[in-house]
Design a protein around this motif. Sequence first.
Motif, PDB file in Angstrom:
ATOM      1  N   ARG A 133      20.353  20.745  -7.110  1.00 30.94           N
ATOM      2  CA  ARG A 133      20.488  22.033  -6.263  1.00 30.94           C
ATOM      3  C   ARG A 133      21.556  21.734  -5.208  1.00 30.94           C
ATOM      4  O   ARG A 133      22.061  22.702  -4.942  1.00 30.94           O
ATOM      5  CB  ARG A 133      19.077  22.437  -5.822  1.00 30.94           C
ATOM      6  CG  ARG A 133      18.469  21.794  -4.842  1.00 30.94           C
ATOM      7  CD  ARG A 133      17.085  22.038  -4.581  1.00 30.94           C
ATOM      8  NE  ARG A 133      16.411  21.023  -3.632  1.00 30.94           N
ATOM      9  CZ  ARG A 133      16.379  20.909  -2.422  1.00 30.94           C
ATOM     10  NH1 ARG A 133      16.883  21.810  -1.676  1.00 30.94           N
ATOM     11  NH2 ARG A 133      15.868  20.010  -2.013  1.00 30.94           N
ATOM     12  N   HIS A 134      21.730  20.652  -4.730  1.00 24.75           N
ATOM     13  CA  HIS A 134      22.638  20.519  -3.645  1.00 24.75           C
ATOM     14  C   HIS A 134      23.862  20.700  -3.862  1.00 24.75           C
ATOM     15  O   HIS A 134      24.769  21.732  -3.439  1.00 24.75           O
ATOM     16  CB  HIS A 134      22.421  19.070  -2.629  1.00 24.75           C
ATOM     17  CG  HIS A 134      21.297  19.042  -1.983  1.00 24.75           C
ATOM     18  ND1 HIS A 134      20.985  19.728  -0.888  1.00 24.75           N
ATOM     19  CD2 HIS A 134      20.132  18.293  -2.559  1.00 24.75           C
ATOM     20  CE1 HIS A 134      19.565  19.674  -0.702  1.00 24.75           C
ATOM     21  NE2 HIS A 134      19.482  18.639  -1.377  1.00 24.75           N
ATOM     22  N   ASN A 137      24.425  24.397  -4.995  1.00 25.13           N
ATOM     23  CA  ASN A 137      24.648  25.248  -3.933  1.00 25.13           C
ATOM     24  C   ASN A 137      26.041  25.162  -3.396  1.00 25.13           C
ATOM     25  O   ASN A 137      26.787  26.127  -3.138  1.00 25.13           O
ATOM     26  CB  ASN A 137      23.707  25.114  -2.892  1.00 25.13           C
ATOM     27  CG  ASN A 137      22.214  25.220  -3.123  1.00 25.13           C
ATOM     28  OD1 ASN A 137      22.029  26.265  -3.988  1.00 25.13           O
ATOM     29  ND2 ASN A 137      21.433  24.752  -2.534  1.00 25.13           N
ATOM     30  N   TYR A 138      26.586  24.133  -3.158  1.00 23.63           N
ATOM     31  CA  TYR A 138      27.941  23.648  -2.862  1.00 23.63           C
ATOM     32  C   TYR A 138      29.105  24.338  -3.875  1.00 23.63           C
ATOM     33  O   TYR A 138      29.878  25.305  -3.128  1.00 23.63           O
ATOM     34  CB  TYR A 138      28.355  22.299  -2.547  1.00 23.63           C
ATOM     35  CG  TYR A 138      29.818  22.210  -1.924  1.00 23.63           C
ATOM     36  CD1 TYR A 138      30.261  22.868  -0.903  1.00 23.63           C
ATOM     37  CD2 TYR A 138      30.540  21.781  -3.025  1.00 23.63           C
ATOM     38  CE1 TYR A 138      31.555  22.963  -0.595  1.00 23.63           C
ATOM     39  CE2 TYR A 138      32.143  21.797  -2.679  1.00 23.63           C
ATOM     40  CZ  TYR A 138      32.582  22.359  -1.557  1.00 23.63           C
ATOM     41  OH  TYR A 138      33.853  22.390  -1.133  1.00 23.63           O
ATOM     42  N   GLN A 141      29.177  28.424  -4.203  1.00 22.23           N
ATOM     43  CA  GLN A 141      29.481  28.884  -3.023  1.00 22.23           C
ATOM     44  C   GLN A 141      31.143  28.784  -2.828  1.00 22.23           C
ATOM     45  O   GLN A 141      31.736  29.577  -2.367  1.00 22.23           O
ATOM     46  CB  GLN A 141      28.827  28.579  -1.567  1.00 22.23           C
ATOM     47  CG  GLN A 141      27.411  29.045  -1.650  1.00 22.23           C
ATOM     48  CD  GLN A 141      26.754  28.524  -0.421  1.00 22.23           C
ATOM     49  OE1 GLN A 141      26.965  29.017   0.633  1.00 22.23           O
ATOM     50  NE2 GLN A 141      25.459  27.935  -0.793  1.00 22.23           N
ATOM     51  N   ASP A 146      28.691  33.017  -4.877  1.00 20.94           N
ATOM     52  CA  ASP A 146      27.501  33.215  -3.949  1.00 20.94           C
ATOM     53  C   ASP A 146      26.543  34.201  -4.479  1.00 20.94           C
ATOM     54  O   ASP A 146      25.298  34.131  -4.540  1.00 20.94           O
ATOM     55  CB  ASP A 146      27.986  33.778  -2.525  1.00 20.94           C
ATOM     56  CG  ASP A 146      29.090  33.152  -2.280  1.00 20.94           C
ATOM     57  OD1 ASP A 146      30.301  32.948  -2.741  1.00 20.94           O
ATOM     58  OD2 ASP A 146      29.366  32.556  -0.868  1.00 20.94           O
ATOM     59  N   LEU A 149      24.004  33.043  -7.148  1.00 17.58           N
ATOM     60  CA  LEU A 149      23.200  31.837  -6.553  1.00 17.58           C
ATOM     61  C   LEU A 149      21.879  32.267  -6.640  1.00 17.58           C
ATOM     62  O   LEU A 149      21.389  33.036  -5.902  1.00 17.58           O
ATOM     63  CB  LEU A 149      23.586  31.136  -5.332  1.00 17.58           C
ATOM     64  CG  LEU A 149      23.296  29.958  -4.876  1.00 17.58           C
ATOM     65  CD1 LEU A 149      23.580  28.808  -6.210  1.00 17.58           C
ATOM     66  CD2 LEU A 149      24.027  29.589  -3.629  1.00 17.58           C
TER      67      LEU A 149
END
Length: 206
Positions: A133-134, A137-138, A141, A146, A149
């Motif tokens: 997930r990290h 997310n990056y 975005q 975004d 997400l």
Amino acid sequence: MATKNDKYEKLKKIRDELLEFKASPLYEYRTRNKYFPVIGEGSHDASIMFVGEAPGQTEAKTGRSFCGAAGKFLDELIASIGLKREDVYITNMVKDRPPENRDPTPEEIALYAPFLDRQVQIIQPKVIATLGRHSMNYVMQRYDLDLELEPISKIHGKTFETAYFDEDHGSHPVTIITLYHPAAALYNGGMRETLITDFHILKKFA
Ligand code: URA
């Protein structure tokens, strides 16, 4: 079109900068433990780029991405779509090991992310497959997704069309594929099956 040599030189410059990356709060921890930064490895012309979170201890000791237990499973997943590790490019969002495998901080992600952005521009993958997930997310975005997400439990195994920009060639289309982190399958057998199923989506890019 960038030549093999251009790509090699640009990637080498990234490695040289990371070796001396004293601005990072992880630099002192790396040098004290005689660890290496883990830059990434694989084909410089790969269609598929995998982006993990940050190196673990085995990776930091060797300087190689995903070479520990999670990496063994990643190799199996890559083989399941008819490819070898040398056919794809494997890197991480953060290039140095955070102490005790803690999550990278937002400051660390902000410091290291420009190196990943440059790797994307140099390698020019058709697909960026995020692992966990990290990096999801990056990457979502960063590449204007975004609004799409959602928690990884909802969007794992999905594809998202977007583009990245490079100054020499303008805009390039790229597909983002959001996958669970292979380490999750080490403690959860159900997750193993989910990852194997989700990986099939990459077959058409192989
Ligand atoms: N986990 C990651 O996210 N990256 C690695 O390189 C190894 C384990």
